[in-house]
Motif scaffolding. Structure first.
Motif, PDB file in Angstrom:
ATOM      1  N   ALA A   4      11.153  15.940 -44.594  1.00 11.74           N
ATOM      2  CA  ALA A   4      10.001  15.042 -44.496  1.00 11.74           C
ATOM      3  C   ALA A   4       9.096  15.508 -43.375  1.00 11.74           C
ATOM      4  N   GLY A   5       7.811  15.354 -43.572  1.00 13.55           N
ATOM      5  CA  GLY A   5       6.846  15.860 -42.601  1.00 13.55           C
ATOM      6  C   GLY A   5       6.629  14.924 -41.439  1.00 13.55           C
ATOM      7  N   GLY A   6       5.409  14.922 -40.940  1.00 10.97           N
ATOM      8  CA  GLY A   6       5.080  14.100 -39.786  1.00 10.97           C
ATOM      9  C   GLY A   6       3.868  14.671 -39.086  1.00 10.97           C
ATOM     10  N   HIS A   7       3.751  14.373 -37.815  1.00  7.41           N
ATOM     11  CA  HIS A   7       2.600  14.793 -37.031  1.00  7.41           C
ATOM     12  C   HIS A   7       2.891  16.102 -36.320  1.00  7.41           C
ATOM     13  N   TRP A   8       1.902  17.013 -36.339  1.00  8.46           N
ATOM     14  CA  TRP A   8       2.015  18.282 -35.612  1.00  8.46           C
ATOM     15  C   TRP A   8       0.765  18.490 -34.777  1.00  8.46           C
ATOM     16  N   ARG A   9       0.930  19.049 -33.596  1.00  6.74           N
ATOM     17  CA  ARG A   9      -0.202  19.401 -32.731  1.00  6.74           C
ATOM     18  C   ARG A   9       0.043  20.785 -32.148  1.00  6.74           C
ATOM     19  N   ASN A  10      -1.058  21.466 -31.815  1.00 10.52           N
ATOM     20  CA  ASN A  10      -0.926  22.797 -31.233  1.00 10.52           C
ATOM     21  C   ASN A  10      -0.642  22.712 -29.741  1.00 10.52           C
ATOM     22  N   TRP A  11      -0.524  23.867 -29.079  1.00 12.07           N
ATOM     23  CA  TRP A  11      -0.033  23.918 -27.698  1.00 12.07           C
ATOM     24  C   TRP A  11      -0.947  23.223 -26.705  1.00 12.07           C
ATOM     25  N   VAL A  12      -2.260  23.168 -26.997  1.00 12.87           N
ATOM     26  CA  VAL A  12      -3.186  22.539 -26.056  1.00 12.87           C
ATOM     27  C   VAL A  12      -3.712  21.205 -26.553  1.00 12.87           C
ATOM     28  N   GLY A  13      -3.308  20.788 -27.745  1.00  5.44           N
ATOM     29  CA  GLY A  13      -3.612  19.456 -28.224  1.00  5.44           C
ATOM     30  C   GLY A  13      -4.970  19.257 -28.867  1.00  5.44           C
ATOM     31  N   GLN A  15      -5.850  20.603 -31.837  1.00  6.84           N
ATOM     32  CA  GLN A  15      -5.688  20.654 -33.294  1.00  6.84           C
ATOM     33  C   GLN A  15      -4.423  19.900 -33.672  1.00  6.84           C
ATOM     34  N   SER A  16      -4.517  19.101 -34.737  1.00  2.34           N
ATOM     35  CA  SER A  16      -3.330  18.375 -35.183  1.00  2.34           C
ATOM     36  C   SER A  16      -3.471  18.051 -36.662  1.00  2.34           C
ATOM     37  N   CYS A  17      -2.356  17.737 -37.295  1.00  7.07           N
ATOM     38  CA  CYS A  17      -2.383  17.366 -38.711  1.00  7.07           C
ATOM     39  C   CYS A  17      -1.157  16.522 -39.038  1.00  7.07           C
ATOM     40  N   ILE A  18      -1.267  15.780 -40.136  1.00  9.11           N
ATOM     41  CA  ILE A  18      -0.141  15.034 -40.687  1.00  9.11           C
ATOM     42  C   ILE A  18       0.320  15.790 -41.933  1.00  9.11           C
ATOM     43  N   VAL A  19       1.567  16.253 -41.938  1.00  4.68           N
ATOM     44  CA  VAL A  19       2.053  17.097 -43.032  1.00  4.68           C
ATOM     45  C   VAL A  19       3.036  16.321 -43.906  1.00  4.68           C
ATOM     46  N   ARG A  20       3.033  16.644 -45.210  1.00  3.50           N
ATOM     47  CA  ARG A  20       3.951  15.974 -46.135  1.00  3.50           C
ATOM     48  C   ARG A  20       5.375  16.480 -45.949  1.00  3.50           C
ATOM     49  N   HIS A  21       5.495  17.802 -45.803  1.00  3.09           N
ATOM     50  CA  HIS A  21       6.814  18.399 -45.629  1.00  3.09           C
ATOM     51  C   HIS A  21       6.763  19.423 -44.502  1.00  3.09           C
ATOM     52  N   LYS A  22       7.885  19.617 -43.860  1.00  2.00           N
ATOM     53  CA  LYS A  22       8.023  20.693 -42.898  1.00  2.00           C
ATOM     54  C   LYS A  22       9.268  21.504 -43.261  1.00  2.00           C
ATOM     55  N   CYS A  47       1.743  28.306 -41.873  1.00  2.00           N
ATOM     56  CA  CYS A  47       2.747  28.506 -40.821  1.00  2.00           C
ATOM     57  C   CYS A  47       2.176  28.104 -39.469  1.00  2.00           C
ATOM     58  N   ALA A  48       3.013  27.482 -38.665  1.00  2.79           N
ATOM     59  CA  ALA A  48       2.575  27.031 -37.345  1.00  2.79           C
ATOM     60  C   ALA A  48       2.647  28.141 -36.316  1.00  2.79           C
ATOM     61  N   GLY A  49       3.447  29.185 -36.547  1.00  2.00           N
ATOM     62  CA  GLY A  49       3.668  30.163 -35.492  1.00  2.00           C
ATOM     63  C   GLY A  49       4.202  29.455 -34.262  1.00  2.00           C
ATOM     64  N   SER A  50       3.652  29.802 -33.103  1.00  2.00           N
ATOM     65  CA  SER A  50       3.995  29.085 -31.874  1.00  2.00           C
ATOM     66  C   SER A  50       2.920  28.076 -31.503  1.00  2.00           C
ATOM     67  N   HIS A  64       4.375  22.603 -43.979  1.00  2.00           N
ATOM     68  CA  HIS A  64       4.116  23.236 -42.689  1.00  2.00           C
ATOM     69  C   HIS A  64       5.393  23.948 -42.259  1.00  2.00           C
ATOM     70  N   LEU A  65       5.300  25.258 -42.097  1.00  2.33           N
ATOM     71  CA  LEU A  65       6.485  26.059 -41.796  1.00  2.33           C
ATOM     72  C   LEU A  65       6.507  26.497 -40.341  1.00  2.33           C
ATOM     73  N   THR A  66       7.693  26.524 -39.770  1.00  4.06           N
ATOM     74  CA  THR A  66       7.937  27.247 -38.536  1.00  4.06           C
ATOM     75  C   THR A  66       8.925  28.351 -38.852  1.00  4.06           C
TER      76      THR A  66
END
Length: 411
Positions: A4-13, A15-22, A47-50, A64-66
Motif C-alpha cells: 500500500a502506498g502513502g505520502h512521499w517527499r524528497n530530501w529537501v521537502g 516535492q511530494s506525492c501520494i502514491v497508490r502503491h510502493k 523510481c524515487a532513487g535517494s 513508486h519504487l525504491t
C-alpha cells in the motif's frame, strides 16, 4: 509484492506525492514482476532513487519504487577496468568497493549519497574541463520494460546507449549499470579564497592546468555557511569577506595521504564529496563554455543589485561535452552555474531572473534541479530531442514511465 502506498517527499521537502502503491524489490526478478503488474493495471511507475532531485521527476500517483534493496557490485572486469553494479547502490558505497578493488571512478560530483541510477541519468557531474558527466562513464545497462522484460543496453547499440545514459527513467527502470572505471588514484586538493576579479583573471589558466577546478562565489560573509564551506581566511589573498570566491583545485598525485591546513591528499572518492545540509532549493544550468565568465558576471550583478537578500553562493564548475541525447552537455563543453533559493521564502522571481539570463546563452538544465523549460525549449536546445521522444514512445507507447512533469517535456 507491491505494498500500500502513502505520502512521499524528497530530501529537501519541496516535492511530494501520494502514491497508490510502493515497492522495494530485492532482485531484478522482483522488480520486473512489480513493473509488469503495475503497468498491466494501468499505473504509472517512477523510481524515487535517494530523493535528491529538486524537480518533480520522481513523482507519481501509481507505483513508486525504491531500489535501495538492489545494492552492491555484481561483477568486476579487472582487465578492462569495468564494474557492474546494482542500480540502487549509492555513489558512496560504490566508491568504497572500488577502493578495495584497486579502481576509481573517473570523476564524480560533490554529493555522494545519491543512488547511482538516479544521479547518473539526471545528468549529475563533477568538475573538470576535459572530463564528462558521470553518465558518460556508463558502458552498459539493464532496463526493465513495461512488460517486465529486460532490455540490454551496451556498446553494440550506440544510439540506444547514448539515449539511455541520461534518460530520467523514461526508457525503463534500471536494474544494473556497467561503468568504465580506471586504476585507483589519489587526489591532491587545495582550497583558498580570492576576490571575484582575481578569480575571473585566473579562470582560464586554472581550468586548463588542473584536472579539476571550480569555485563558490559568496556575495556576503554569511554565504559560505549556507553550504558549510570552511573559513579559508588563513590562505586568502584578500581581507574582504564579501564578493569573494572560495576556490578549489584538485589533481591526481602519487603522494601518500596527508592533511594540513587547506590541503589534503586522499583516495579519489574521499576527496570529491563535501558536506551539505539540505537547506536549499537549487537551480543549475550548463552554459556553453565560451559564455561561462559572462554568465557568471551577469548573475553576480543580478544578485548584488536586484536580489541582495539572495545570498546562497553561486557554484561554478566545468564539464566536457558528451554524446548523451538529452544530456545537459550534449556535444557541448560547458560550465555549470547553480544558484539556490532559501526554503520558506518566495524565491521564484529570483530563480526566474537567473533563468532569463542563462537561457540567452542556450543553457541546458540539470534534470534533477529546478528549471523553467517547456517542450519547445527541449526541442530547441537538444538536437536529438525528436529521436529521444520517438525511442521513448516505441519502448513505452502508453507512457507508463512518464509523470505529468515529464509528459509535458517529452510525451
Amino acid at each position: 509484492m507491491m505494498e500500500a502506498g502513502g505520502h512521499w517527499r524528497n530530501w529537501v521537502g519541496n516535492q511530494s506525492c501520494i502514491v497508490r502503491h510502493k515497492g522495494a524489490p530485492d532482485s531484478e526478478a522482483a522488480l520486473a514482476d512489480m513493473v509488469r503488474e503495475a503497468t498491466s493495471d494501468g499505473l504509472n511507475v517512477r523510481c524515487a532513487g535517494s530523493g535528491h532531485s529538486f524537480t518533480p521527476v520522481a513523482l507519481t500517483s501509481g507505483l513508486h519504487l525504491t531500489l535501495s534493496g538492489l545494492q552492491g557490485i555484481t561483477n568486476i572486469d579487472t582487465a578492462r577496468k569495468r564494474v557492474s553494479v546494482h542500480a540502487g547502490t549509492t555513489i558512496n558505497t560504490l566508491g568504497k568497493a572500488l577502493k578495495q578493488a584497486g579502481l576509481s571512478l573517473i570523476n564524480q560530483g560533490d554529493i555522494d549519497s545519491q543512488a547511482l541510477a538516479g544521479a547518473l541519468t539526471t545528468g549529475t557531474h563533477g568538475t573538470g574541463i576535459k572530463l564528462g558527466n558521470m553518465a558518460s562513464q556508463i558502458v552498459g545497462m539493464r532496463l526493465v520494460q513495461p512488460d517486465g522484460s529486460i532490455l540490454i543496453v551496451d556498446e553494440s547499440r550506440p544510439d540506444l546507449l547514448n539515449a539511455a545514459r541520461v534518460s530520467i527513467g523514461m526508457l525503463g527502470v534500471i536494474s544494473e549499470i556497467t561503468l568504465q572505471a580506471m586504476e585507483s588514484y589519489n587526489l591532491h586538493e587545495k582550497l583558498w579564497r580570492c576576490t571575484f576579479d582575481e578569480c575571473m583573471e585566473q579562470h582560464d589558466d586554472l581550468a586548463a592546468n588542473h584536472r579539476h577546478f571550480g569555485f563558490f562565489w559568496c556575495p556576503v560573509p554569511e554565504s559560505r555557511h549556507c553550504y558549510c564551506l570552511p573559513d579559508t581566511s588563513s590562505v586568502s589573498t584578500t581581507d574582504s569577506l564579501s564578493d569573494v570566491c572560495e576556490m578549489k583545485t584538485i589533481d591526481i598525485t602519487t603522494e601518500p595521504p596527508m592533511e594540513r591546513g587547506f590541503e589534503k591528499i586522499a583516495y579519489s572518492s574521499e576527496i570529491y564529496p563535501i558536506e551539505y545540509v539540505p537547506n536549499f532549493h537549487e537551480l543549475e544550468y550548463a552554459v556553453p563554455l565560451r559564455y561561462g565568465k559572462q554568465a557568471c558576471m551577469e548573475v553576480r550583478k543580478l544578485m548584488l543589485e536586484k536580489h541582495p537578500t539572495c545570498i546562497y553562493p553561486i557554484e561554478y564548475r566545468f564539464t566536457a561535452g558528451d554524446p548523451g541525447w538529452i544530456s545537459p552537455f550534449f556535444e557541448q563543453d560547458s560550465i555549470t552555474l547553480s544558484v539556490s533559493g532559501e526554503p520558506g521564502t518566495d524565491y521564484w522571481n529570483y530563480l526566474k531572473d537567473v533563468d532569463d539570463i542563462l537561457r540567452q546563452f542556450g543553457s541546458r538544465p540539470h534534470w534533477g534541479k529546478l528549471h523553467f523549460l517547456g517542450a519547445e525549449d527541449v526541442t530547441a536546445l537538444y538536437p536529438r530531442a525528436g529521436d529521444f521522444r520517438a525511442l521513448r514512445n516505441k519502448l513505452d507507447p502508453e507512457g507508463r514511465f512518464l509523470n505529468d512533469h515529464l509528459k509535458q517535456l517529452f510525451g
